[in-house]
Design a protein around this motif. Structure first.
Motif, mmCIF file in Angstrom:
data_model
loop_
_atom_site.group_PDB
_atom_site.id
_atom_site.type_symbol
_atom_site.label_atom_id
_atom_site.label_comp_id
_atom_site.label_asym_id
_atom_site.label_seq_id
_atom_site.Cartn_x
_atom_site.Cartn_y
_atom_site.Cartn_z
ATOM 1 N N ARG A 133 0.811 -1.215 0.000
ATOM 2 C CA ARG A 133 0.000 0.000 0.000
ATOM 3 C C ARG A 133 0.848 1.271 0.000
ATOM 4 N NH1 ARG A 133 -2.537 -3.546 3.687
ATOM 5 N NH2 ARG A 133 -4.744 -4.005 3.248
ATOM 6 N N ASP A 134 2.155 1.164 -0.257
ATOM 7 C CA ASP A 134 3.004 2.350 -0.185
ATOM 8 C C ASP A 134 3.411 2.859 -1.562
ATOM 9 O OD1 ASP A 134 4.552 0.166 -0.686
ATOM 10 O OD2 ASP A 134 6.126 0.652 0.741
ATOM 11 N N THR A 164 1.710 4.629 -5.366
ATOM 12 C CA THR A 164 0.812 5.734 -5.691
ATOM 13 C C THR A 164 -0.626 5.216 -5.699
ATOM 14 O OG1 THR A 164 2.503 6.759 -7.078
ATOM 15 C CG2 THR A 164 0.221 7.463 -7.417
ATOM 16 N N PRO A 165 -1.516 5.733 -4.840
ATOM 17 C CA PRO A 165 -2.899 5.244 -4.815
ATOM 18 C C PRO A 165 -3.694 5.735 -6.014
ATOM 19 C CG PRO A 165 -2.626 7.025 -3.238
ATOM 20 C CD PRO A 165 -1.265 6.754 -3.802
ATOM 21 N N THR A 204 -9.296 0.849 -4.299
ATOM 22 C CA THR A 204 -8.019 1.558 -4.331
ATOM 23 C C THR A 204 -6.924 0.616 -4.799
ATOM 24 O OG1 THR A 204 -8.677 3.035 -2.536
ATOM 25 C CG2 THR A 204 -6.329 2.869 -3.012
ATOM 26 N N PHE A 218 -2.774 0.391 -5.986
ATOM 27 C CA PHE A 218 -1.507 1.061 -5.703
ATOM 28 C C PHE A 218 -0.539 0.740 -6.834
ATOM 29 C CE2 PHE A 218 -3.588 0.690 -1.655
ATOM 30 C CZ PHE A 218 -3.326 1.897 -1.032
#
Length: 280
Positions: free
Chosen positions: A217-218, A220-221, A228, A230
């Motif tokens: 999850r780190d 670009t969303p 969502t 990533f």
């Protein structure tokens, strides 16, 4: 066949981390007993280090670096305009046009951070897809095999569009990640896909079990169809930039999409057409 007779090939595969777990164990056991093979491995390791040092690029002067940076920024702006124009005419399923277009505009407009923090799982996924290990199952048996050997509640994703369900996409098979991914069990599934106006290409979908809150999850969303995604950019073994799109399901099962021949925006669009991300 004695390991000594194939040590040249095995040494290269070992240093490239391309051996399966059992093959690695057998070779490392053999190396403890065979001085000749140890010498061959160390010679190959030393040769690689020497080549890397010889090919090292000298530091770029600050003035030249600044000029290159400005040129790249101008090229990025021109490329962004062209991507917007191209995607405005690209056909997506009617139910997903608005959501996918908004997501792509967000991603193109925002751009990927210059130095993103890339998750270990994304790096491991690209490494897994770039290995030349054979598939452990092929064709129609892939779904049952994944459920039996990986997880009972996991099924290969499917495309929601009829034209991609038949002749234009084919599930080739799957294999497990020999050493897992970042401490998790993982399986890789492979498709051959054809999109309008493009030659057939390979799509890899990696399923990762038991994802933690701080994993995958780190990047670009990007918001697509109320989900969502990533987007990461990492490097393959040849040093080429490869985009990775990830989605973490509510059951903590992580999915990563990798297609080395596609741009990040093309990969986002393709992920939006898979049942995991497409409108339910």
């Amino acid at each position: 066949m004695s390991l000594c007779t194939t040590i040249d090939t095995l040494a290269m595969a070992y240093l490239d981390d391309e051996l399966a777990a059992q093959e690695r164990y057998e070779l490392e056991t053999h190396l403890t007993e065979c001085a000749s093979c140890r010498s061959t491995l160390e010679r190959e390791r030393a040769d690689r280090s020497m080549i890397r040092r010889a090919l090292a690029v000298p530091a770029t002067p600050d003035l030249l670096r600044a000029k290159i940076s400005r040129s790249l920024d101008e090229a990025d702006r021109a490329d962004s305009k062209e991507q917007r124009r191209r995607w405005s005419s690209y056909l997506l399923p009617s139910s997903a046009i608005a959501a996918a277009a908004a997501a792509i505009a967000l991603f193109v407009g925002g751009q990927m951070p210059a130095s993103p923090k890339v998750a270990n799982v994304a790096q491991d996924a690209v490494k897994l897809t770039s290995r030349s290990l054979p598939l452990e199952v092929q064709g129609a048996s892939t779904g049952p095999w994944v459920q039996q050997h990986f997880a009972e509640d996991v099924r290969p994703p499917t495309f929601v569009e009829p034209e991609l369900q038949e002749n234009d996409s084919q599930l080739l098979g799957a294999r497990l990640a020999p050493n897992g991914i970042n401490g998790h069990d993982a399986a890789m599934m492979q498709w051959q896909v054809r999109l309008p106006g493009k030659a057939p290409f390979l799509l890899f979908v990696v399923a990762v079990n038991g994802i933690n809150d701080d994993e995958m999850r780190d990047g670009t969303p990007v918001r697509v169809n109320d989900r969502t995604l990533f987007v990461f950019e990492t490097k393959d073994q040849a040093g080429h930039a490869v985009p990775v799109v990830s989605y973490v399901a509510p059951n903590r099962l992580g999915w990563m999409f990798v297609a080395p021949e596609l741009s990040a925006n093309d990969l986002i669009s393709l992920a939006s057409r898979v049942n995991l991300v497409a409108p339910q």
